[in-house]
Each structure stands twice: as structure tokens, then as C-alpha cells.
Motif scaffolding. Structure first.
Motif, PDB file in Angstrom:
ATOM      1  N   ALA A  59       0.822  -1.221   0.000  1.00 28.34           N
ATOM      2  CA  ALA A  59       0.000   0.000   0.000  1.00 28.34           C
ATOM      3  C   ALA A  59       0.855   1.270   0.000  1.00 28.34           C
ATOM      4  CB  ALA A  59      -0.902  -0.013   1.229  1.00 28.34           C
ATOM      5  N   PRO A  89       3.586  -2.251  11.117  1.00 25.03           N
ATOM      6  CA  PRO A  89       4.739  -1.470  10.663  1.00 25.03           C
ATOM      7  C   PRO A  89       4.964  -1.647   9.165  1.00 25.03           C
ATOM      8  CG  PRO A  89       5.476  -3.501  11.693  1.00 25.03           C
ATOM      9  CD  PRO A  89       3.975  -3.554  11.684  1.00 25.03           C
ATOM     10  N   CYS A  91       6.914  -2.619   5.744  1.00 24.37           N
ATOM     11  CA  CYS A  91       7.933  -3.624   5.424  1.00 24.37           C
ATOM     12  C   CYS A  91       9.244  -2.916   5.054  1.00 24.37           C
ATOM     13  CB  CYS A  91       7.460  -4.533   4.298  1.00 24.37           C
ATOM     14  SG  CYS A  91       7.656  -3.826   2.654  1.00 24.37           S
TER      15      CYS A  91
END
Ligand code: THU
Length: 139
Positions: A59, A89, A91
Motif C-alpha cells: 500500500a 509497521p 515492510c
């Protein structure tokens, strides 16, 4: 005057809306992102998966690539939303891409209780490879 917290809460909400467009038939892990520019524009993104799994895009990168492709270059913050209870969190790949394209922006994570966790992107990627390593002075 809208406080930073209020602004980021709104950004997180937009990320939550963007999550609705997620195409995640393989992982069933839906993610939305909203990237805020200095002049107040917001570019959204969702994860888009592929049957050739490694071609999946997160995203955050969708949002960043949309923004840059439309001429935006100055960013303030990016919010991420998922269906997880806890904070999701970014990546590693997204940390690297965002640091290059968006700089040391605020990274806004949300959880299912609508709480926010705000961290500086640089703190998520210590000792990062950056344009300066290529002797370029972009950021
Ligand atoms: N994903 C994101 O969109 N952003 C992240 O920072 C973490 C992972 C997506 C990629 C994949 O479609 C799914 O979540 C599971 O890894």
C-alpha cells in the motif's frame, strides 16, 4: 487550528478508507496508506497482490508511486491501516522506497482501537542506503 494529532488521525482514517480497495486474495491481509504532501494533498494506496507473488506491491509504495507520478515531491507524513488489532509497521522495502522518495517523514501507524503510533521514518531504517551513498545530494 488543526493540531498535528488531529491531522494525522484524519490521515489514518483516509488510509482506512483506501484499505477497502486492497486486492489481497492470496494473503487476505488488507492494507491502506495515505501520504500527505506539504501543500496538503493526500495520495492513497492499497496493497495489490499477484498470482506471481513477488510482483505484489504494498500500500505504501502504491501511494508513493502515485504521488511522484503526479508531480508531488514534498511530503510530511504517511499513514498505514490494516485489519490487525496491533500496529502494522511498514515492510523493509517500503521503508527504503519511502526514505528515498519522501525523506524523513512521520510514519503514522494505527490499531483497531484507533490509537496512533507516530515514528520518524529514519528511526525505522537506521544506517540506511540513501542517495548520498551515490554521492547525490537529494535529501
Ligand atoms: N503489505 C503492505 O501493503 N504494506 C506493508 O508494509 C506490509 C505488507 C502487504 C503486502 C501483502 O499484500 C500483504 O500485506 C501481506 O504481506
Amino acid at each position: 487550528m488543526v493540531s498535528k494529532k488531529q491531522k494525522y488521525r484524519q490521515l489514518a482514517q483516509i488510509a482506512g478508507e483506501a484499505k477497502k480497495q486492497a486486492y489481497a486474495p492470496y494473503s487476505d491481509f488488507r492494507v491502506g496508506a495515505a501520504l500527505l504532501t506539504k501543500d496538503g494533498r493526500v495520495f492513497t494506496g492499497c496493497n495489490i497482490e499477484n498470482s506471481s507473488y513477488s510482483l505484489t506491491i504494498c500500500a505504501e509504495r502504491t501511494a508513493a508511486f502515485k504521488a511522484v507520478s503526479e508531480g508531488a515531491r514534498d511530503f510530511v507524513a504517511i499513514a498505514i491501516a490494516s485489519d490487525e488489532k496491533g500496529f502494522t509497521p511498514p515492510c523493509g522495502a517500503c521503508r527504503q522506497v519511502l526514505l528515498d522518495l519522501a525523506g524523513n517523514v512521520d510514519f503514522v501507524m494505527t490499531n483497531s482501537k484507533n490509537e496512533l503510533k507516530i515514528v520518524k521514518l529514519k528511526s525505522l531504517l537506521p544506517k540506511a542506503f540513501t542517495p548520498t551513498n551515490l554521492k547525490l545530494n537529494r535529501r
